[in-house]
Enzyme design. Structure first.
Site, PDB file in Angstrom:
ATOM      1  N   TYR A  22     -58.218   6.672  16.118  1.00 32.33           N
ATOM      2  CA  TYR A  22     -58.953   5.727  16.882  1.00 32.33           C
ATOM      3  C   TYR A  22     -60.036   5.992  17.606  1.00 32.33           C
ATOM      4  CZ  TYR A  22     -54.589   3.156  15.904  1.00 32.33           C
ATOM      5  OH  TYR A  22     -53.855   2.368  14.886  1.00 32.33           O
ATOM      6  N   ARG A  36     -59.328   2.271  22.816  1.00 30.46           N
ATOM      7  CA  ARG A  36     -58.463   1.054  22.738  1.00 30.46           C
ATOM      8  C   ARG A  36     -59.052  -0.296  22.171  1.00 30.46           C
ATOM      9  NH1 ARG A  36     -55.205   1.827  28.026  1.00 30.46           N
ATOM     10  NH2 ARG A  36     -54.210   0.171  27.093  1.00 30.46           N
ATOM     11  N   ASN A  45     -57.087  -7.479  12.877  1.00 22.77           N
ATOM     12  CA  ASN A  45     -57.686  -7.388  11.625  1.00 22.77           C
ATOM     13  C   ASN A  45     -57.168  -8.400  10.538  1.00 22.77           C
ATOM     14  OD1 ASN A  45     -56.934  -6.324   8.817  1.00 22.77           O
ATOM     15  ND2 ASN A  45     -55.773  -4.751  10.004  1.00 22.77           N
ATOM     16  N   CYS A  60     -56.312  -0.123   7.412  1.00 25.80           N
ATOM     17  CA  CYS A  60     -55.750   0.189   8.757  1.00 25.80           C
ATOM     18  C   CYS A  60     -54.648   1.302   8.767  1.00 25.80           C
ATOM     19  CB  CYS A  60     -55.331  -0.980   9.446  1.00 25.80           C
ATOM     20  SG  CYS A  60     -54.225  -2.164   8.609  1.00 25.80           S
ATOM     21  N   HIS A  61     -54.093   1.346   7.747  1.00 27.31           N
ATOM     22  CA  HIS A  61     -53.121   2.380   7.628  1.00 27.31           C
ATOM     23  C   HIS A  61     -53.464   3.771   7.628  1.00 27.31           C
ATOM     24  CE1 HIS A  61     -54.558   1.659   3.631  1.00 27.31           C
ATOM     25  NE2 HIS A  61     -53.780   3.030   3.134  1.00 27.31           N
ATOM     26  N   GLU A  89     -51.086   8.022  -0.917  1.00 28.45           N
ATOM     27  CA  GLU A  89     -52.595   8.299  -0.955  1.00 28.45           C
ATOM     28  C   GLU A  89     -53.092   9.552  -1.177  1.00 28.45           C
ATOM     29  OE1 GLU A  89     -54.717   6.186   1.756  1.00 28.45           O
ATOM     30  OE2 GLU A  89     -54.236   4.363   0.838  1.00 28.45           O
TER      31      GLU A  89
END
Length: 106
Positions: A22, A36, A45, A60-61, A89
């Site tokens: 992040y 944050r 999202n 997002c993963h 992946e």
DNA sequence: AAAATGACGGTGT
DNA sequence: TACACCGCCATTT
């Protein structure tokens, strides 16, 4: 383009088999300390379940905590599913954390 | 306009 | 090692 959109744009750019923290995304978006906020955007999202056909989603993963630790993720099975998808992946894992040395976006 | 929020990151105990 | 607490900041209420 506001910060929010930058975050989404950057997240979408993360290639398969790679992940980003992040903080990393926040930095790329121009706000090194706004991790944050990034997390907040992930939650709201468009598609928490990630890449549904044709949906304006973000992978997002592929976004993990500061040390590659799987945190967050409100979709299917939580972090477990997230981990599964990442492995699928080609992301390297060490126990339940991402091997940042090999899989962090840089 | 002010207060609350949060899928972080770091420090302290 | 595990849990608690604080600071950070754009967006939302």
């Amino acid at each position: 383009m506001i910060f929010k959109d930058k975050v989404y744009a950057i997240t979408k750019k993360i290639p398969p088999g790679k992940v980003a923290t992040y903080g990393q995304i926040a930095k790329l978006a121009g706000k090194p300390e706004a991790a944050r906020v990034v997390g907040k955007y992930m939650k709201i999202n468009p598609n928490p379940a990630c890449r549904q056909a044709g949906a304006p989603i973000v992978p997002c993963h592929r976004v993990v905590g500061f040390d590659g630790e799987l945190v967050g993720y409100s979709g299917q099975g939580g972090v477990k599913m997230k981990k599964k998808m990442l492995i699928q992946e080609g992301v390297f894992f060490i126990n339940d954390k991402v091997d940042l040395k090999k899989s962090q976006l840089k």
